[in-house]
Structures are given as structure tokens and as C-alpha cells.
Design an enzyme around this catalytic site. Structure first.
Site, PDB file in Angstrom:
ATOM      1  N   ARG A 179       0.830  -1.062  -0.099  1.00 54.55           N
ATOM      2  CA  ARG A 179       0.344   0.031   0.132  1.00 54.55           C
ATOM      3  C   ARG A 179       1.444   1.298  -0.427  1.00 54.55           C
ATOM      4  O   ARG A 179       0.910   2.494  -0.845  1.00 54.55           O
ATOM      5  CB  ARG A 179      -1.043   0.382   1.693  1.00 54.55           C
ATOM      6  CG  ARG A 179      -2.063  -0.226   0.935  1.00 54.55           C
ATOM      7  CD  ARG A 179      -3.050   0.018   1.632  1.00 54.55           C
ATOM      8  NE  ARG A 179      -4.985  -0.714   1.700  1.00 54.55           N
ATOM      9  CZ  ARG A 179      -5.509  -0.466   2.208  1.00 54.55           C
ATOM     10  NH1 ARG A 179      -5.974   0.412   2.960  1.00 54.55           N
ATOM     11  NH2 ARG A 179      -6.937  -1.027   1.546  1.00 54.55           N
ATOM     12  N   ASN A 221     -23.844   8.519  11.366  1.00 53.05           N
ATOM     13  CA  ASN A 221     -23.908   6.582  10.094  1.00 53.05           C
ATOM     14  C   ASN A 221     -25.345   6.449  10.623  1.00 53.05           C
ATOM     15  O   ASN A 221     -26.034   5.706   9.796  1.00 53.05           O
ATOM     16  CB  ASN A 221     -22.832   6.456  10.105  1.00 53.05           C
ATOM     17  CG  ASN A 221     -21.581   6.586   9.345  1.00 53.05           C
ATOM     18  OD1 ASN A 221     -21.974   7.306   9.384  1.00 53.05           O
ATOM     19  ND2 ASN A 221     -20.033   5.524   9.786  1.00 53.05           N
ATOM     20  N   ALA A 222     -25.786   5.927  12.217  1.00 53.53           N
ATOM     21  CA  ALA A 222     -27.213   5.291  12.380  1.00 53.53           C
ATOM     22  C   ALA A 222     -27.721   5.736  12.116  1.00 53.53           C
ATOM     23  O   ALA A 222     -29.262   5.517  11.328  1.00 53.53           O
ATOM     24  CB  ALA A 222     -27.132   5.057  13.853  1.00 53.53           C
ATOM     25  N   PHE A 238     -15.735  12.034   8.460  1.00 53.27           N
ATOM     26  CA  PHE A 238     -17.370  12.052   7.530  1.00 53.27           C
ATOM     27  C   PHE A 238     -16.884  11.728   6.344  1.00 53.27           C
ATOM     28  O   PHE A 238     -18.093  12.016   5.831  1.00 53.27           O
ATOM     29  CB  PHE A 238     -18.212  13.061   7.927  1.00 53.27           C
ATOM     30  CG  PHE A 238     -18.685  13.062   9.362  1.00 53.27           C
ATOM     31  CD1 PHE A 238     -19.591  12.284  10.645  1.00 53.27           C
ATOM     32  CD2 PHE A 238     -18.256  13.833  10.387  1.00 53.27           C
ATOM     33  CE1 PHE A 238     -20.158  13.223  11.882  1.00 53.27           C
ATOM     34  CE2 PHE A 238     -17.938  14.130  11.731  1.00 53.27           C
ATOM     35  CZ  PHE A 238     -19.163  13.607  12.366  1.00 53.27           C
ATOM     36  N   ARG A 275     -31.697  -0.448  -8.337  1.00 52.50           N
ATOM     37  CA  ARG A 275     -30.820   0.969  -8.003  1.00 52.50           C
ATOM     38  C   ARG A 275     -32.213   1.783  -8.022  1.00 52.50           C
ATOM     39  O   ARG A 275     -31.466   2.820  -8.366  1.00 52.50           O
ATOM     40  CB  ARG A 275     -29.513   1.335  -8.341  1.00 52.50           C
ATOM     41  CG  ARG A 275     -28.195   0.659  -7.413  1.00 52.50           C
ATOM     42  CD  ARG A 275     -28.202   0.559  -6.003  1.00 52.50           C
ATOM     43  NE  ARG A 275     -27.464   0.280  -5.302  1.00 52.50           N
ATOM     44  CZ  ARG A 275     -27.449   0.108  -3.800  1.00 52.50           C
ATOM     45  NH1 ARG A 275     -28.289   0.866  -2.600  1.00 52.50           N
ATOM     46  NH2 ARG A 275     -25.943  -0.019  -2.806  1.00 52.50           N
ATOM     47  N   CYS A 313     -18.771   1.110   6.671  1.00 52.88           N
ATOM     48  CA  CYS A 313     -19.105   1.657   7.916  1.00 52.88           C
ATOM     49  C   CYS A 313     -20.863   1.774   8.268  1.00 52.88           C
ATOM     50  O   CYS A 313     -20.516   1.384   9.521  1.00 52.88           O
ATOM     51  CB  CYS A 313     -19.062   3.209   7.321  1.00 52.88           C
ATOM     52  SG  CYS A 313     -17.667   4.272   7.194  1.00 52.88           S
ATOM     53  N   LEU A 338     -21.226   7.602  15.189  1.00 53.53           N
ATOM     54  CA  LEU A 338     -21.761   6.172  15.267  1.00 53.53           C
ATOM     55  C   LEU A 338     -22.637   6.651  15.126  1.00 53.53           C
ATOM     56  O   LEU A 338     -23.680   6.334  14.393  1.00 53.53           O
ATOM     57  CB  LEU A 338     -21.908   5.662  16.705  1.00 53.53           C
ATOM     58  CG  LEU A 338     -20.021   4.787  16.788  1.00 53.53           C
ATOM     59  CD1 LEU A 338     -20.747   4.271  18.235  1.00 53.53           C
ATOM     60  CD2 LEU A 338     -20.072   4.290  15.787  1.00 53.53           C
TER      61      LEU A 338
HETATM   62  C1  UDX Z   1     -20.834   6.296   4.636  1.00 52.12           C
HETATM   63  C2  UDX Z   1     -21.015   8.047   5.269  1.00 52.12           C
HETATM   64  O1  UDX Z   1     -22.114   8.457   4.154  1.00 52.12           O
HETATM   65  C3  UDX Z   1     -20.047   8.873   5.984  1.00 52.12           C
HETATM   66  O2  UDX Z   1     -20.349  10.267   6.560  1.00 52.12           O
HETATM   67  C4  UDX Z   1     -19.053   7.898   6.770  1.00 52.12           C
HETATM   68  O3  UDX Z   1     -18.334   8.632   7.234  1.00 52.12           O
HETATM   69  C5  UDX Z   1     -18.216   7.016   6.370  1.00 52.12           C
HETATM   70  O4  UDX Z   1     -20.005   6.011   5.995  1.00 52.12           O
HETATM   71  P1  UDX Z   1     -19.342   5.125   2.660  1.00 52.12           P
HETATM   72  O5  UDX Z   1     -20.218   3.969   3.041  1.00 52.12           O
HETATM   73  O6  UDX Z   1     -18.524   6.139   1.540  1.00 52.12           O
HETATM   74  O7  UDX Z   1     -20.431   6.724   3.573  1.00 52.12           O
HETATM   75  O8  UDX Z   1     -20.636   5.525   1.046  1.00 52.12           O
HETATM   76  P2  UDX Z   1     -22.424   6.674   1.162  1.00 52.12           P
HETATM   77  O9  UDX Z   1     -22.517   6.684  -0.028  1.00 52.12           O
HETATM   78  O10 UDX Z   1     -22.969   6.679   2.649  1.00 52.12           O
HETATM   79  O11 UDX Z   1     -23.377   4.908   0.908  1.00 52.12           O
HETATM   80  C6  UDX Z   1     -23.282   3.631   1.819  1.00 52.12           C
HETATM   81  C7  UDX Z   1     -24.215   3.127   0.884  1.00 52.12           C
HETATM   82  O12 UDX Z   1     -25.670   3.098   1.411  1.00 52.12           O
HETATM   83  C8  UDX Z   1     -24.089   2.933  -0.143  1.00 52.12           C
HETATM   84  O13 UDX Z   1     -23.939   1.363  -0.253  1.00 52.12           O
HETATM   85  C9  UDX Z   1     -25.424   3.209  -1.081  1.00 52.12           C
HETATM   86  O14 UDX Z   1     -25.570   2.347  -2.555  1.00 52.12           O
HETATM   87  C10 UDX Z   1     -26.477   3.201  -0.151  1.00 52.12           C
HETATM   88  N1  UDX Z   1     -27.351   4.320  -0.296  1.00 52.12           N
HETATM   89  C11 UDX Z   1     -27.265   5.427   0.040  1.00 52.12           C
HETATM   90  C12 UDX Z   1     -28.581   3.313  -0.721  1.00 52.12           C
HETATM   91  O15 UDX Z   1     -28.886   2.641  -0.681  1.00 52.12           O
HETATM   92  N2  UDX Z   1     -29.479   4.352  -0.770  1.00 52.12           N
HETATM   93  C13 UDX Z   1     -29.483   6.134  -0.692  1.00 52.12           C
HETATM   94  O16 UDX Z   1     -30.418   6.911  -1.075  1.00 52.12           O
HETATM   95  C14 UDX Z   1     -27.956   6.428  -0.439  1.00 52.12           C
HETATM   96  P1  ADP Z   2     -10.315   3.446   6.793  1.00 50.39           P
HETATM   97  O1  ADP Z   2     -11.640   2.450   5.222  1.00 50.39           O
HETATM   98  O2  ADP Z   2     -10.583   3.359   8.065  1.00 50.39           O
HETATM   99  O3  ADP Z   2      -9.520   3.735   6.174  1.00 50.39           O
HETATM  100  P2  ADP Z   2      -8.784   0.784   5.462  1.00 50.39           P
HETATM  101  O4  ADP Z   2      -8.794  -0.680   5.951  1.00 50.39           O
HETATM  102  O5  ADP Z   2      -8.886   1.289   4.057  1.00 50.39           O
HETATM  103  O6  ADP Z   2      -9.682   1.360   6.499  1.00 50.39           O
HETATM  104  O7  ADP Z   2      -7.241   1.327   5.715  1.00 50.39           O
HETATM  105  C1  ADP Z   2      -6.542   0.599   7.743  1.00 50.39           C
HETATM  106  C2  ADP Z   2      -5.164   0.462   7.167  1.00 50.39           C
HETATM  107  O8  ADP Z   2      -4.319   0.617   8.142  1.00 50.39           O
HETATM  108  C3  ADP Z   2      -4.891  -0.141   6.186  1.00 50.39           C
HETATM  109  O9  ADP Z   2      -4.698   0.086   5.214  1.00 50.39           O
HETATM  110  C4  ADP Z   2      -4.002  -1.059   7.233  1.00 50.39           C
HETATM  111  O10 ADP Z   2      -2.983  -2.037   6.702  1.00 50.39           O
HETATM  112  C5  ADP Z   2      -3.501  -0.184   8.299  1.00 50.39           C
HETATM  113  N1  ADP Z   2      -2.687  -0.443   9.301  1.00 50.39           N
HETATM  114  C6  ADP Z   2      -3.738  -1.217  10.088  1.00 50.39           C
HETATM  115  N2  ADP Z   2      -3.297  -2.164  11.384  1.00 50.39           N
HETATM  116  C7  ADP Z   2      -1.960  -1.062  11.330  1.00 50.39           C
HETATM  117  C8  ADP Z   2      -0.373  -0.707  12.381  1.00 50.39           C
HETATM  118  N3  ADP Z   2      -0.534  -1.290  13.914  1.00 50.39           N
HETATM  119  N4  ADP Z   2       0.320   0.082  11.969  1.00 50.39           N
HETATM  120  C9  ADP Z   2      -0.019   0.288  10.580  1.00 50.39           C
HETATM  121  N5  ADP Z   2      -1.059   0.613   9.598  1.00 50.39           N
HETATM  122  C10 ADP Z   2      -1.810  -0.133  10.183  1.00 50.39           C
END
Ligand code: UDX
Ligand code: ADP
Length: 457
Positions: free
Chosen positions: A41, A222-223, A160, A431, A274, A219
């Protein structure tokens, strides 16, 4: 506390990577370091080709890479040098022991905290960026400040950003949340972090509060979003049964300014790393604190979401004359949403598996997510094929099931697709992304979500 010069981010994933790229761009006077245990990565980031797909990311990365942003595998040195450390390692749902399937797995977080503790020679600010259960900062604070050593302030600064719009979300956040202790040191640390964001975020959008409110707010946000999706989806069956149209219902509901129009798109439900994780995390917290009704209430958001996938497959089976054996189904889209290659918790995974259980031959197509899809479904062998070209994926298929609303799927030549499919050809729009009337006129039997099917008799 000395002025901040070097900022480190531990974890170069979907959150840590883009956040540091944008911060480095907006704050040229700081030096940014990013480390990760995953060397591949890091190499990808350092080469200028990020390991994740995010519109606009690569251009900004090119501006800051080796200017004031550096990716390094040497976490120990980076920790020693850093004045402020963001922790954005993954906190997946626990798969074992107490709270399995619900609670957050904090092993990566704790390992990181102990590593910081072992290497810190000067006072530092540690910022939790990963979404963590309420009171994690308190646990981290104890690990970091027990047994002497330099003072370490722990702040919560939940992220967020949504995938696919990460850069815009980072550049123009609705709010930046900073939680910290109500002590002189805590306030100073919060101010130091707020100053970084104030380089590009208006001060009135930077909120400071106690750590626990900040953790819970993430939390809760997102909820609430997940709950909106499950609420609209919980009306789709009713719409199909009664002839109502979910798009019109959503429009009418969303025009109420107290409700608002966003996140009311019905379909196969939410995926992504998330929503499910955070809702289950909340469920676990409610249960652990003795609020079973609240836990049940939030759990239903996930229950409804899983049901929506099953209902989609049930509909495919029933429309295709109650058998899928040896029928070719082209799955349009595998990412959990458009404009990302991320497939974590994507509804497509469960849908594919259920179709294969029905002994269908599934052909998956997706503009960005095929490598991840291949990994996710590796155990299914030849029951699933992977085809980058949607036209070829649909060739000889009995049905198309659209699961991700990629914009390119709206622009396809569906007449050409229709002519090469097995007749009668079906299209299941999970969708509601396509022009159903036009598809029907071409000859498709069209089954949208939450509205009447358009069927040729
Ligand atoms: C989400 C939150 O939006 C973000 O604020 C948080 O930090 C991380 O989680 P993300 O998971 O990247 O972000 O995508 P998001 O755009 O929120 O969509 C999540 C899922 O909900 C997707 O699978 C999308 O297709 C679905 N969705 C979204 C629906 O089914 N209907 C909608 O109206 C909106
Ligand atoms: P997020 O969506 O929360 O960013 P990801 O899985 O994309 O989650 O990223 C988390 C990253 O953290 C991964 O690339 C993983 O390899 C890294 N990671 C996990 N544990 C450690 C650690 N102890 N030190 C450094 N990096 C770590």
C-alpha cells in the site's frame, strides 16, 4: 507544548490516505508522514498511483508528494519525529469472542497505541480518526499515559468523508468535530488541531466538545443515515404490492424541509465498511449498557437492509419462472456504490452468493471493482465469471441484475444488449438507475425496486 511541525498518520487506507493528501495540500508549512504495516500500500501511494480509486485524489497527490507529504514504512522513527499523530487503522467488526459480529475489533488500535507509547520521547497529540466505540479515547489515554514518559493528549476527530466524494467532503466538510478533555492541556491540543483545519475550513464549522459526545456523534450520524435508507426500503415491498411508486413517495416525503431529500434512494440497500459496522457497534453499546429496546430498535436497521438483498433475489427467482438452474445472470456493478472500487459489505456479494445457491451462472461486470470481486468470491470457482465489458457480460444472459448505479450503465446501448440476450429478457434494476419505460419499449421485461414491473405478456 511545542508548535506543531510534523504530522504523522498511521494507517494509509480509505480514510488516512485521502485525509493526509488534502491536509498536506492545504497546509504547506507542515511536514506530513504516513505509515502503514502494509508495505505494498505504501509503495503504491509513494509511486503516485494510490491503491484506492477516488476522483480527484491523484491530481492533489501529485502536487504534495515529496513536497510536504512522505510515505514511510519506518513507523518508529516517524512516531519519534511527529508532534501530532492521526490514527486511522481499521476497526472492523469483531469476528471472535465477546461481542463477535457486533462490537468493534480494537486490536489494531491498541497495538498502535502501544507502539506510540514505546517510541514517544516528546509530548504528543494522538488523534483517533478511525470510528471507534464510545470511550475508546479513555482507554487509549490510559495506555499512553500510564507508567511515566512524555504527556500524550488524546483527541477524537471522527471522519465523515464518504467514498467516491472523499476529496470534496474533505475540502468542504459540513462540520469538523473535535472531542477532547476539558483540561488546559486538552483545550490546547484541541486548539492546535482546530488551527490545522482552519487553514481551509471556516471556524464556525469546527465544533469542539467532550470526547464521548464526539465519539457517539459519529456513530449516531452513520446510524441516522443508514436508518433513512432502511426506512425507504421498508416501503418498497408495499409499493410493489399496491402499485405505488417509491420514487414519488420519496420525492413527496423529501420535500418536507424537516426531512430533506437526500439518502432516500430505495434499492438493494447499503453496503460499505461503515454503516453496518457502526450500527452494530451502537447495538452492542446499547445492550452492554442495559438498553435492550434501544438495541433492538437500531438492530432492525441492519435486519431490514439484509432482507432487501434477499427480497431482490427472491424476485429474480420468481420472475424467471421459479428456477435459475443454469441460467446466465449478468450482474451490473459490484462495488458497494459508484465511483469506488471498494466492495466491503457490498450487497453484490450476498446477492451473488444467493444466485449461485440457486445454481445460476453469474457473470459479474464492474468498471473498477473486478479485482476485489474476484477476491470476495474466490471460493465460488467457475459458478461466477468476471467480465469487464458489460456488453459481453450480458451476451446470452437470461437477465441483467443492476446492483451498482454506475453512470456508464445509463449510457449503454440497451437495444444492442437486448438483441444478444436469451428471450424473454429480464432486467432487474436494484437501484432504479435506468430509464424503465425506454427499456420496456426495447423489449425488456423490467422489474424496478418499489414500483410496478413492466412486463410483456
Ligand atoms: C458513509 C457515510 O456517508 C460517511 O459520512 C461516513 O464517514 C462513512 O460511511 P460511505 O460508506 O462511503 O460513507 O458511502 P455512502 O455514500 O454513505 O453510501 C453507503 C451505502 O448506502 C451505499 O451502498 C449506497 O449505495 C447506499 N445508499 C446511499 C442507498 O442505498 N440509498 C441512498 O439514498 C444513499
Ligand atoms: P479505513 O476505511 O478506516 O481507512 P482501511 O482498511 O482502508 O480502513 O485502512 C486501514 C489501514 O490501516 C490499512 O491499510 C492497514 O494496513 C493499516 N493498519 C492496520 N494496523 C496497523 C498498524 N498497527 N500500523 C500501521 N498501519 C496499520
Amino acid at each position: 507544548m511545542k508548535p506543531i511541525q510534523t504530522i504523522l498518520c498511521i494507517g494509509a487506507g480509505y480514510v488516512g490516505g485521502p485525509t493526509m493528501v488534502v491536509m498536506a495540500d492545504r497546509c504547506p508549512e507542515y511536514r506530513f508522514l504516513v505509515t502503514d504495516i502494509n508495505a505494498d500500500r505504501l509503495r503504491a501511494w509513494q509511486s503516485g498511483n494510490p491503491p484506492i480509486y477516488e476522483p480527484g485524489l491523484q491530481e492533489i497527490l501529485a502536487r504534495v508528494l515529496n513536497r510536504n507529504l512522505f510515505f514511510t514504512p519506518d513507523a518508529d522513527t516517524a512516531i519519534e519525529e511527529a508532534d501530532l499523530i492521526f490514527v486511522s487503522v481499521n476497526t472492523p467488526t469483531k469476528t471472535f469472542g465477546q461481542g463477535a459480529g457486533m462490537a468493534a475489533d480494537l486490536q489494531y488500535w491498541e497495538k498502535t497505541a502501544r507502539q506510540i507509547k514505546a517510541r514517544a520521547r516528546t509530548p504528543k497529540i494522538v488523534v483517533e480518526k478511525s470510528t471507534v466505540p464510545v470511550r475508546t479515547a479513555e482507554a487509549m489515554e490510559r495506555i499512553l499515559n500510564t507508567g511515566g514518559g512524555p504527556r500524550i493528549e488524546v483527541l477524537s476527530n471522527p471522519e465523515f468523508l464518504a467514498e467516491g466524494t472523499a476529496i470534496r467532503d474533505l475540502l468542504e466538510p459540513d462540520r469538523v468535530l473535535i472531542g477532547g478533555p476539558e483540561t488546559p492541556n486538552g483545550r490546547e491540543a484541541m486548539e492546535a488541531l482546530a488551527t490545522i483545519y482552519a487553514h481551509w475550513v471556516p471556524r464556525e464549522r469546527i465544533l469542539t466538545m467532550d470526547v464521548w459526545s464526539s465519539e457517539l456523534a459519529k456513530l449516531a450520524a452513520n446510524a441516522f443515515l443508514a436508518q433513512r435508507i432502511s426506512s425507504i426500503n421498508a416501503l418498497t415491498g408495499l409499493c410493489e404490492a399496491t402499485g405505488a411508486d417509491i420514487t414519488r413517495v420519496a420525492q413527496a416525503v423529501g420535500l418536507d424541509r424537516r426531512i430533506g431529500p437526500r439518502f432516500l434512494e430505495a434499492g438493494v440497500g447499503f453496503g460499505g465498511s461503515c454503516f453496518q459496522k457502526d450500527v452494530l457497534n451502537l447495538v452492542y453499546l446499547c445492550e452492554a449498557q442495559g438498553f435492550p429496546e434501544a438495541a433492538h430498535y437500531w438492530r432492525q436497521v441492519v435486519v431490514m437492509n439484509l432482507e432487501q438483498r434477499r427480497r431482490f433475489v427472491r424476485q429474480i427467482v420468481s420472475r424467471l419462472f421459479n428456477t435459475l438452474v443454469d441460467k446466465r445472470i449478468a450482474l451490473f456493478g459490484f462495488a458497494f456504490k459508484p465511483d469506488t472500487g471498494d466492495t466491503r459489505e457490498s450487497p453484490a456479494i450476498a446477492i451473488c452468493r444467493q444466485l449461485v445457491e440457486e445454481r445460476a451462472q453469474v457473470v459479474v461486470t464492474d468498471p473498477q471493482a473486478l479485482p476485489n470481486a474476484q477476491r470476495d468470491l474466490a471460493d465460488l470457482g467457475t459458478a461466477v465469471l468476471f467480465e469487464p465489458d458489460p456488453y459481453r457480460a450480458a451476451e446470452g444472459a437470461h437477465a441483467i441484475a443492476l446492483v451498482t448505479a454506475w453512470s456508464e450503465y445509463r449510457r449503454l446501448d440497451y437495444r444492442r444488449i437486448f438483441e444478444r440476450m436469451v428471450q424473454p429478457a429480464f432486467l432487474f434494476d436494484g437501484r432504479n438507475a435506468l430509464d424503465h419505460r425506454r427499456l420496456f419499449e426495447i423489449g425488456f421485461n423490467v422489474c424496478p425496486t418499489g414500483k410496478a414491473a413492466l412486463l410483456h405478456s
